[in-house]
Design a protein around this motif. Structure first.
Motif, short mmCIF file in Angstrom:
data_model
loop_
_atom_site.label_atom_id
_atom_site.label_comp_id
_atom_site.label_asym_id
_atom_site.label_seq_id
_atom_site.Cartn_x
_atom_site.Cartn_y
_atom_site.Cartn_z
N ILE A 1 32.28 -21.44 75.35
CA ILE A 1 32.56 -19.90 74.56
C ILE A 1 33.43 -20.35 73.52
O ILE A 1 34.71 -20.96 73.69
N SER A 2 33.37 -19.00 72.30
CA SER A 2 34.41 -19.37 71.59
C SER A 2 33.96 -17.54 70.52
O SER A 2 32.90 -17.75 70.15
N GLN A 3 35.06 -17.54 70.24
CA GLN A 3 34.96 -16.97 69.62
C GLN A 3 34.55 -16.98 68.11
O GLN A 3 33.09 -16.44 67.55
N SER A 4 35.26 -18.39 67.46
CA SER A 4 34.96 -18.11 65.95
C SER A 4 33.65 -19.24 65.99
O SER A 4 32.73 -19.02 64.82
N GLU B 1 33.33 -21.99 65.76
CA GLU B 1 33.32 -23.50 65.15
C GLU B 1 34.58 -24.01 65.57
O GLU B 1 35.29 -25.17 65.01
N THR B 2 34.92 -23.99 66.70
CA THR B 2 36.08 -24.11 67.15
C THR B 2 35.84 -26.03 67.25
O THR B 2 34.85 -26.27 68.43
N ALA B 3 36.40 -26.70 66.94
CA ALA B 3 35.95 -28.00 66.57
C ALA B 3 35.97 -28.80 67.79
O ALA B 3 34.65 -29.60 68.13
N LYS C 1 53.14 -16.02 73.75
CA LYS C 1 54.01 -16.77 73.38
C LYS C 1 53.70 -16.81 72.21
O LYS C 1 54.55 -17.54 71.50
N GLU C 2 52.84 -16.88 72.05
CA GLU C 2 51.53 -17.23 70.27
C GLU C 2 52.26 -16.10 70.14
O GLU C 2 52.47 -16.24 68.15
N ILE C 3 53.00 -14.92 70.02
CA ILE C 3 53.06 -14.03 68.67
C ILE C 3 54.51 -13.74 69.21
O ILE C 3 55.19 -13.19 68.20
O1 M6R Z 1 37.50 -19.35 68.35
P1 M6R Z 1 37.96 -19.64 69.70
O2 M6R Z 1 37.19 -18.48 70.65
O3 M6R Z 1 36.89 -21.21 69.84
O4 M6R Z 1 39.17 -20.19 68.88
C1 M6R Z 1 39.40 -20.25 70.83
C2 M6R Z 1 41.54 -20.55 70.49
O5 M6R Z 1 41.42 -21.60 69.41
C3 M6R Z 1 42.11 -19.08 70.79
O6 M6R Z 1 41.11 -18.48 71.99
C4 M6R Z 1 43.22 -19.32 70.57
O7 M6R Z 1 43.70 -19.88 71.59
C5 M6R Z 1 44.25 -17.61 70.40
N1 M6R Z 1 44.93 -17.85 69.36
C6 M6R Z 1 44.41 -17.28 71.25
O8 M6R Z 1 44.69 -15.83 70.97
#
Ligand code: M6R
Length: 365
Positions: free
Chosen positions: A102-105, A107-109, A243-245
């Motif tokens: 599962i990955s939005q981008s 491209e996650t290494a 945490k992140e924002i």
């Molecule tokens: O593009 P991806 O879904 O693979 O990214 C995975 C994580 O880097 C991403 O979900 C990250 O944890 C976000 N900053 C969460 O808000």
């Protein structure tokens, strides 16, 4: 562009009923209330003995919810890993089993490396990605695209709920193929999925209440998130988002773990966000809330009308979400969780869309 919103994140939170609806329409025949994947999968769910799900960050929490759904609806064991662990732990995979990434981008290494590892082991690979031209999409056997549209905010919001919609549809499809779900079950579950966009829109109506709450949360040094069942991975997501924002330290625990350590942290200065739709573990969570209340912790309860009526504990704030099929609650409860992080960050004055030290796409390990 941000339309009339102050930040991309706000726009993306508000877009969710629409983009989750689009994703729904790709995987569910909305009129017939049946699961209808856009193509035939290149494997038979009956031949799958075990599924592994791998992702990073928010996507891994979507995967964690997916694990509960696949195990409950399709009775297939699911292992979930963050990609940075999966890629190096040399997980034994059985040829012909299934691995989901599962990955939005896309491209996650680490996720890409995990996909390559899985392919080399001879398993079927399905990726749930938002960018169909991405490397992960190109290298996977099957792509189940999320139709979230471009996500600009570094904090993932709409990609998460669209990932959940894909995983929910896939879990129902798997349950059907494996004979765990009847036609009636399928219709009932598909009907519940069809309702989700409307329920998400209703959940957005909690925003004013959450904005007010955010002013309190912004004063805290630490925040604890608790949940059971699928609300546990959503608690993890809530803590990550905060945490992140907002840069406020937050942690999430399965509510049943409270007694095993984190309860030591509870005092009057500790807000505890409890995610608890009225489901079969609700009463258990209420007893954890009583433990928090007895130690002076400030409870923030996210529940539905029935849960609000049944919870015998005083909370600082109760946020009432619409009644719904509890199994799919994470898609709707994600909204107040995201809004709480967002408004807290706005109060703190941080750079919401570009938080410090973070990149939208982590293409190096
Ligand atoms: O593009 P991806 O879904 O693979 O990214 C995975 C994580 O880097 C991403 O979900 C990250 O944890 C976000 N900053 C969460 O808000």
């Amino acid at each position: 562009d941000k339309a009339n919103y102050r930040h991309f994140m706000a726009k993306e939170i508000h877009e969710q009923p629409e983009v989750v609806g689009q994703t729904l329409a790709r995987y569910v025949d909305v009129a017939a209330e049946r699961i209808a994947l856009p193509f035939k999968l290149p494997f038979d769910f009956n031949e799958i003995q075990r599924i592994s799900i791998t992702a990073c960050g928010t996507a891994s929490y979507a995967g964690y919810v997916g694990k509960y759904w696949l195990e409950q609806l399709a009775r297939v064991p699911v292992e979930l890993d963050v990609a940075s662990e999966f890629r190096y732990r040399e997980a034994p995979l059985r040829k012909g089993d299934l691995a989901i990434f599962i990955s939005q981008s896309g491209e996650t290494a680490d996720t890409l490396a995990a996909l390559r590892y899985a392919k080399a082991q001879g398993v079927h690979t399905v990726s749930v990605v938002n960018v169909p031209t991405s490397t992960i999409a190109r290298e996977s056997e099957t792509v189940l695209q999320t139709l979230a549209g471009p996500e600009i905010g570094v904090a993932s919001t709409k990609a998460f709920t669209c990932q959940l919609m894909v995983l929910a549809s896939l879990a129902v499809a798997a349950g059907k193929s494996r004979g765990e779900l009847s036609d009636q079950d399928e219709t009932r579950l598909a009907h519940s999925l069809v309702e989700i966009p409307r329920l998400m829109a209703a959940a957005l109506a909690t925003e004013l209440q959450i904005e007010k709450l955010a002013r309190e949360i912004a004063k805290s040094r630490d925040v604890l998130y608790l949940g059971r069942g699928t609300s546990f991975p959503l608690a993890l997501e809530g803590a990550l988002k905060l945490k992140e924002i907002s840069y406020i330290h937050a942690e999430a625990y399965a509510a049943g773990e409270l007694k095993h350590g984190p309860i030591a942290l509870i005092d009057e200065s500790m807000p505890v966000v409890v995610i608890a739709p009225y489901d079969r573990v609700f009463e258990k969570t209420v007893s954890n809330m009583q433990e928090v209340a007895a130690r002076g912790g400030n409870l923030i309860l996210l529940t539905d009308a029935e849960g609000a009526a049944e919870a015998t504990v005083d909370s600082l704030v109760t946020i009432v979400l619409p009644d719904m099929a509890a199994i799919f609650a994470p898609m709707v409860y994600a909204i107040p969780v995201q809004l709480l992080a967002y408004h807290t960050a706005v109060v703190m004055g941080t750079d919401v869309d570009q938080p410090r030290n973070l990149a939208k796409s982590v293409t190096v390990e």
